[in-house]
Design a protein around this motif. Structure first.
Motif, PDB file in Angstrom:
ATOM      1  N   ARG A   1       0.830  -1.203   0.000  1.00  0.00           N
ATOM      2  CA  ARG A   1       0.000   0.000   0.000  1.00  0.00           C
ATOM      3  C   ARG A   1       0.861   1.248   0.000  1.00  0.00           C
ATOM      4  O   ARG A   1       1.791   1.380   0.782  1.00  0.00           O
ATOM      5  N   GLY A   2       0.542   2.144  -0.892  1.00  0.00           N
ATOM      6  CA  GLY A   2       1.291   3.387  -0.961  1.00  0.00           C
ATOM      7  C   GLY A   2       2.540   3.294  -1.812  1.00  0.00           C
ATOM      8  O   GLY A   2       3.117   4.306  -2.171  1.00  0.00           O
ATOM      9  N   ARG A   3       2.990   2.081  -2.135  1.00  0.00           N
ATOM     10  CA  ARG A   3       4.185   1.911  -2.984  1.00  0.00           C
ATOM     11  C   ARG A   3       3.792   1.638  -4.428  1.00  0.00           C
ATOM     12  O   ARG A   3       4.563   1.917  -5.337  1.00  0.00           O
ATOM     13  N   VAL A   4       2.631   1.078  -4.633  1.00  0.00           N
ATOM     14  CA  VAL A   4       2.218   0.701  -5.980  1.00  0.00           C
ATOM     15  C   VAL A   4       2.066   1.937  -6.858  1.00  0.00           C
ATOM     16  O   VAL A   4       2.452   1.933  -8.025  1.00  0.00           O
ATOM     17  N   ASP A   5       1.531   3.009  -6.312  1.00  0.00           N
ATOM     18  CA  ASP A   5       1.201   4.182  -7.124  1.00  0.00           C
ATOM     19  C   ASP A   5       2.421   4.854  -7.738  1.00  0.00           C
ATOM     20  O   ASP A   5       2.428   5.164  -8.931  1.00  0.00           O
ATOM     21  N   ASP A   6       3.461   5.099  -6.949  1.00  0.00           N
ATOM     22  CA  ASP A   6       4.635   5.762  -7.526  1.00  0.00           C
ATOM     23  C   ASP A   6       5.430   4.812  -8.422  1.00  0.00           C
ATOM     24  O   ASP A   6       6.013   5.232  -9.426  1.00  0.00           O
ATOM     25  N   LEU A   7       5.416   3.517  -8.095  1.00  0.00           N
ATOM     26  CA  LEU A   7       6.080   2.545  -8.962  1.00  0.00           C
ATOM     27  C   LEU A   7       5.333   2.405 -10.292  1.00  0.00           C
ATOM     28  O   LEU A   7       5.954   2.268 -11.351  1.00  0.00           O
ATOM     29  N   ALA A   8       4.006   2.455 -10.254  1.00  0.00           N
ATOM     30  CA  ALA A   8       3.222   2.415 -11.489  1.00  0.00           C
ATOM     31  C   ALA A   8       3.490   3.669 -12.323  1.00  0.00           C
ATOM     32  O   ALA A   8       3.597   3.594 -13.551  1.00  0.00           O
ATOM     33  N   ALA A   9       3.618   4.827 -11.664  1.00  0.00           N
ATOM     34  CA  ALA A   9       3.948   6.060 -12.386  1.00  0.00           C
ATOM     35  C   ALA A   9       5.309   5.933 -13.059  1.00  0.00           C
ATOM     36  O   ALA A   9       5.499   6.375 -14.201  1.00  0.00           O
ATOM     37  N   ALA A  10       6.260   5.308 -12.377  1.00  0.00           N
ATOM     38  CA  ALA A  10       7.587   5.095 -12.969  1.00  0.00           C
ATOM     39  C   ALA A  10       7.489   4.159 -14.168  1.00  0.00           C
ATOM     40  O   ALA A  10       8.171   4.366 -15.185  1.00  0.00           O
ATOM     41  N   ASP A  11       6.647   3.139 -14.083  1.00  0.00           N
ATOM     42  CA  ASP A  11       6.447   2.213 -15.198  1.00  0.00           C
ATOM     43  C   ASP A  11       5.836   2.943 -16.400  1.00  0.00           C
ATOM     44  O   ASP A  11       6.278   2.764 -17.536  1.00  0.00           O
ATOM     45  N   ILE A  12       4.843   3.772 -16.145  1.00  0.00           N
ATOM     46  CA  ILE A  12       4.202   4.566 -17.204  1.00  0.00           C
ATOM     47  C   ILE A  12       5.225   5.484 -17.859  1.00  0.00           C
ATOM     48  O   ILE A  12       5.321   5.563 -19.089  1.00  0.00           O
ATOM     49  N   LEU A  13       6.005   6.163 -17.047  1.00  0.00           N
ATOM     50  CA  LEU A  13       7.031   7.072 -17.570  1.00  0.00           C
ATOM     51  C   LEU A  13       8.070   6.301 -18.371  1.00  0.00           C
ATOM     52  O   LEU A  13       8.485   6.737 -19.457  1.00  0.00           O
ATOM     53  N   GLN A  14       8.473   5.147 -17.881  1.00  0.00           N
ATOM     54  CA  GLN A  14       9.477   4.354 -18.590  1.00  0.00           C
ATOM     55  C   GLN A  14       8.961   3.882 -19.946  1.00  0.00           C
ATOM     56  O   GLN A  14       9.698   3.862 -20.926  1.00  0.00           O
ATOM     57  N   ARG A  15       7.685   3.517 -20.008  1.00  0.00           N
ATOM     58  CA  ARG A  15       7.093   3.127 -21.300  1.00  0.00           C
ATOM     59  C   ARG A  15       7.204   4.278 -22.300  1.00  0.00           C
ATOM     60  O   ARG A  15       7.538   4.065 -23.470  1.00  0.00           O
ATOM     61  N   TYR A  16       6.915   5.487 -21.834  1.00  0.00           N
ATOM     62  CA  TYR A  16       7.018   6.658 -22.709  1.00  0.00           C
ATOM     63  C   TYR A  16       8.474   6.865 -23.154  1.00  0.00           C
ATOM     64  O   TYR A  16       8.737   7.049 -24.335  1.00  0.00           O
TER      65      TYR A  16
END
Length: 134
Positions: free
Chosen positions: A112-127
């Motif tokens: 909890r609370g770690r998934v969101d920023d890690l998902a944002a990093a994944d989204i950014l990395q895809r870009y």
């Protein structure tokens, strides 16, 4: 150019930053009154010039209520940036992060609370990966 990635949710917003061509998790912001001020501070502190936002589509690629919510977030975020905000298909980003954390032995409670920023990093990395592949 410094790019920020965002994973908007109903309760939290995951934030990531680009550093040397890679996306790194930065923060999780509660989706309460004043969340824009937190993002405004991040934009100023890190000299963010551009934003990418994860927009979830259905498995068939159709819009959902979550898609519309993400696009409303983009509309609210746009005044903080001088350039258009880029949408990134974020299907499975949060689920992929949860699965990876689980495989690494991180309990569901500790996720909890770690998934969101890690998902944002994944989204950014895809870009960022898409830029390199173009």
């Amino acid at each position: 150019m410094r790019v920020a990635g965002f994973d908007p949710g109903l309760r939290r917003i995951g934030v990531a930053l680009s550093v040397d061509g890679a996306g790194f998790p930065l923060a999780v912001i509660s989706r309460v009154a004043g969340w824009q001020d937190h993002i405004r501070n991040i934009v100023a502190e890190y000299n963010v010039e551009m934003a990418v936002v994860g927009v979830p589509l259905s498995l068939a690629g159709a819009e959902t209520e979550s898609t519309r919510m993400a696009r409303r977030f983009i509309e609210e975020l746009q005044p903080l940036f001088g350039t258009p905000i880029v949408e990134v298909d974020e299907r499975f980003s949060s689920r992929g992060v949860e699965r990876a954390l689980g495989e690494a032995g991180v309990s569901t409670r500790d996720q909890r609370g770690r998934v969101d920023d890690l998902a944002a990093a994944d989204i950014l990395q895809r870009y960022l990966d898409g830029l390199r592949d173009a």
